[in-house]
Scaffold this active site. Structure first.
Site: not given
Length: 254
Positions: A146, A159
């Protein structure tokens, strides 16, 4: 001089989180390149649309289901997936989740859930399928990292922690398995139009801030990730290992 081989004919891929969004696009991209695809999602019937699209286009795909927060289910998925079309040549760990909350209020159960889905399941699938790749001296693993593998984000501490860890795990496995002709890399998607980023898209201020930092001057589409996945899954990337490939429209360059 021979041309690089980007084809995936006769290869078998497992893609988690294949029901929609990025996972669906990656599964379809691999199928278009010739791979047989096992499409996994969290519930039975979840990947039905993906499988139907692949099969309707002349490819081969089946679906499996597993709750990635359940260790036993993840282990069962690894075993079942290797019995559908045969041994897995390409593993794409795309399945993931996110929870938004200020860090001072972040619920411990949600922290643990995000880490279980995004990190533990990725490791277990890499381990269970990767050991067979090591034995066969061939395999491609593509983890989905990410932009938050590089930065901290806002109100997504679990996350962010999980995606930093995925990047580190990718490098650690590449160090161990590269000598066995198993390449372990990751794709770090930029800001892609999916339901995962819907909250950001719907926030005029945050969306504007993000767009200003993307040289491509647009949000990414899931199809923008297909070429990178096919490349990292193919023989064309045989000397690339432990790399985090950002597909971000130039976001990190700013």
């Amino acid at each position: 001089m021979s041309q690089p081989d980007f084809g995936l004919t006769d290869k078998v891929a497992l893609v988690t989180g294949a029901s929609r969004g990025i996972g669906q696009a990656l599964a379809m991209g691999l199928a278009q390149a010739g791979a047989k695809v096992v499409c996994a999602s969290s519930r039975i019937g979840g990947s039905e649309d993906t499988v139907n699209q692949i099969n309707s286009a002349g490819g081969e795909a089946v679906e499996l289901a597993a709750d990635l927060s359940d260790t036993d289910a993840v282990m069962a998925l690894a075993e079942k997936a290797q019995g559908v079309f045969g041994e897995i040549d390409i593993l794409v760990n795309n399945g993931g989740t996110i929870y938004r909350s200020p860090a001072v209020e972040f619920p411990l159960d949600q922290w643990q859930h995000v880490l279980q889905v995004n990190l533990d399941a990725t490791f277990l699938l890499c381990q269970q399928i990767g050991k067979k790749m090591v034995e066969r001296k061939h395999g491609k693993i593509i983890n989905i990292a990410s932009m938050l593998s590089y930065s901290g984000g806002i109100t997504v501490p679990a996350y962010t922690a999980s995606k930093h860890a995925v990047a580190g795990l990718t490098k650690a496995l590449a160090n161990e398995w590269g000598q066995h002709n198993v390449q372990v890399n990751a794709i770090a998607p930029g800001y892609i139009r999916t339901d995962n980023t819907q909250a950001l898209q719907d926030d005029p201020e945050r969306s504007s801030e993000i767009l200003k930092r993307i040289p491509a001057a647009r949000w990414g589409e899931t199809s923008d990730l297909q070429g990178a996945a096919v490349f990292l899954a193919s023989a064309a990337s045989n000397y690339i290992n432990g790399h985090i490939l950002a597909v971000d429209g130039g976001f990190l360059a700013r």
